[in-house]
Design a protein around this motif. Structure first.
Motif, PDB file in Angstrom:
ATOM      1  N   UNK A   1     -25.706 -32.413   6.937  1.00 24.56           N
ATOM      2  CA  UNK A   1     -25.673 -32.774   4.589  1.00 24.56           C
ATOM      3  C   UNK A   1     -25.713 -34.267   4.589  1.00 24.56           C
ATOM      4  N   UNK A   2     -25.547 -35.235   5.376  1.00 27.83           N
ATOM      5  CA  UNK A   2     -26.287 -36.444   5.108  1.00 27.83           C
ATOM      6  C   UNK A   2     -27.835 -36.527   4.950  1.00 27.83           C
ATOM      7  N   UNK A   3     -28.664 -36.111   6.060  1.00 29.35           N
ATOM      8  CA  UNK A   3     -29.576 -35.403   5.561  1.00 29.35           C
ATOM      9  C   UNK A   3     -30.253 -35.038   4.155  1.00 29.35           C
ATOM     10  N   UNK A   4     -29.132 -34.082   3.700  1.00 34.82           N
ATOM     11  CA  UNK A   4     -30.301 -33.075   2.287  1.00 34.82           C
ATOM     12  C   UNK A   4     -28.955 -34.024   1.934  1.00 34.82           C
ATOM     13  N   UNK A   5     -27.938 -35.257   1.461  1.00 36.23           N
ATOM     14  CA  UNK A   5     -27.687 -36.090   0.722  1.00 36.23           C
ATOM     15  C   UNK A   5     -26.178 -35.627   0.163  1.00 36.23           C
ATOM     16  N   UNK A   6     -25.515 -34.626   0.527  1.00 37.12           N
ATOM     17  CA  UNK A   6     -24.606 -33.537   0.169  1.00 37.12           C
ATOM     18  C   UNK A   6     -22.672 -34.718   0.309  1.00 37.12           C
ATOM     19  N   UNK A   7     -22.605 -35.108  -0.455  1.00 40.00           N
ATOM     20  CA  UNK A   7     -20.809 -35.290  -0.540  1.00 40.00           C
ATOM     21  C   UNK A   7     -20.536 -35.026   0.806  1.00 40.00           C
ATOM     22  N   UNK A   8     -19.586 -34.816   1.900  1.00 41.16           N
ATOM     23  CA  UNK A   8     -19.471 -34.138   3.020  1.00 41.16           C
ATOM     24  C   UNK A   8     -18.336 -34.715   3.726  1.00 41.16           C
ATOM     25  N   UNK A   9     -16.879 -33.608   4.006  1.00 36.55           N
ATOM     26  CA  UNK A   9     -15.778 -34.305   4.922  1.00 36.55           C
ATOM     27  C   UNK A   9     -15.463 -33.640   6.065  1.00 36.55           C
ATOM     28  N   UNK A  10     -15.155 -34.267   7.092  1.00 36.66           N
ATOM     29  CA  UNK A  10     -14.361 -33.138   8.050  1.00 36.66           C
ATOM     30  C   UNK A  10     -13.199 -32.939   7.843  1.00 36.66           C
ATOM     31  N   UNK A  11     -12.336 -31.360   7.609  1.00 37.71           N
ATOM     32  CA  UNK A  11     -11.180 -30.538   7.350  1.00 37.71           C
ATOM     33  C   UNK A  11     -10.765 -30.473   9.178  1.00 37.71           C
ATOM     34  N   UNK A  12      -9.321 -30.782   9.358  1.00 40.42           N
ATOM     35  CA  UNK A  12      -8.894 -30.261  10.613  1.00 40.42           C
ATOM     36  C   UNK A  12      -8.318 -29.219  10.285  1.00 40.42           C
ATOM     37  N   UNK A  13      -8.596 -28.309  10.803  1.00 40.57           N
ATOM     38  CA  UNK A  13      -8.533 -26.488  10.456  1.00 40.57           C
ATOM     39  C   UNK A  13      -7.317 -26.458  11.376  1.00 40.57           C
ATOM     40  N   UNK A  14      -6.750 -25.958  10.999  1.00 45.22           N
ATOM     41  CA  UNK A  14      -4.883 -25.411  11.086  1.00 45.22           C
ATOM     42  C   UNK A  14      -4.876 -23.772  11.882  1.00 45.22           C
ATOM     43  N   UNK A  15      -6.726 -22.582  12.546  1.00 46.68           N
ATOM     44  CA  UNK A  15      -5.708 -21.708  12.836  1.00 46.68           C
ATOM     45  C   UNK A  15      -4.780 -21.358  13.737  1.00 46.68           C
TER      46      UNK A  15
END
Length: 277
Positions: free
Chosen positions: A79-93
């Motif tokens: 995502x950084x290489x593509x120049x995209x705004x990016x976030x991690x999300x802690x999933x809850x499954x």
């Protein structure tokens, strides 16, 4: 009003599918993308950025024990290489009993949790749509998670535009994406027979077992967890190499707690646990 997007046909060229994809993304306006870092979502992220611009795209990667840490880290780097705004999300499954009990509908619970969160984020931040990287061939397999997407109004632009997996890889090559030939990956929960309860410890064991195989030179591999038995799937052309390295691999997997280590003679195939349904 945006013009209607033509339905895909079996004779469409890749260029026609790409134009249709661009029309779908243009109509979406601004998007939150569930981003895994795999070949499908990376192509979709690249095209979203090209069509809508970074200000109208947010990629979110779910981090949990169901995916190896290196997969999440790779998604961040891409995502950084593509120049995209990016976030991690802690999933809850792993907090959802419906998921942990591992019924055939397991993927429904996972997708419902994750995309429910993404829809809430999109609504709160003013993005007009949530999208995912499903493609036209996903409907040919048992994919209960697709129902969760439909229920939440999630768009699947690649599927809607008629992209097959081969199309996605070919367009990825033309765009110079490093994921063009990346092996398919799936949630580690897919390594367990339906009905066997999923735990963090079991997920970790499977992830470490597959790392043993990758480090031994098998980039395309699944370790299916059957209690004390590890059933290894590699492509048929790699079976002879697997047998030649049997002593090393068996020792590595037994160190992780498996009692027996087996090679699946049919070889790697996506969704092999669905064969029991």
């Amino acid at each position: 009003m945006h013009p209607p997007v033509a339905s895909p046909s079996a004779t469409d060229t890749l260029a026609e599918k790409e134009r249709r994809l661009e029309s779908i993304l243009t109509a979406a306006g601004s998007v939150v993308l569930g981003y895994s870092g795999g070949v499908d979502s990376t192509l979709l992220l690249r095209k979203s950025l090209d069509v809508l611009g970074p200000a109208n795209v947010l990629a979110i990667t779910a981090a949990s024990a169901t995916y190896a840490d290196e997969e999440v880290d790779e998604a961040v780097r891409l995502a950084e290489w593509l120049g995209a705004p990016h976030e991690r999300l802690r999933s809850t499954e792993l907090e959802d009993e419906g998921f942990l009990l591992n019924p055939p509908e397991r993927c429904y619970y996972c997708k419902a949790d994750l995309y429910g969160d993404l829809v809430a984020i999109a609504s709160a931040r003013g993005y007009r749509a949530v999208i995912d990287g499903s493609h036209a061939e996903d409907a040919l397999d048992f994919r209960p998670g697709l129902r969760a997407l439909d229920e939440r109004g999630v768009l699947s632009p690649l599927k809607e535009a008629g992209f097959t997996k081969a199309d996605i890889r070919e367009l990825s090559r033309r765009l110079g994406l490093p994921t063009a030939d990346k092996p398919a990956n799936a949630c580690l929960a897919s390594r367990f027979p339906y009905g066997e309860a999923i735990t963090t410890e079991k997920l970790s064991r499977v992830g470490r077992a597959e790392r043993v195989l990758r480090e031994a030179g098998f980039p395309v591999v699944r370790v299916r967890h059957h209690g004390d038995v590890a059933r290894i799937e590699v492509p048929p052309e790699d079976r002879a190499r697997l047998v030649a390295a049997a002593d090393q691999i068996a020792a590595g997997l037994k160190d992780l707690g498996y009692v027996w280590v087996a090679c699946d003679l049919e070889g790697y195939r996506s969704g092999s646990m669905n064969e029991a349904l």
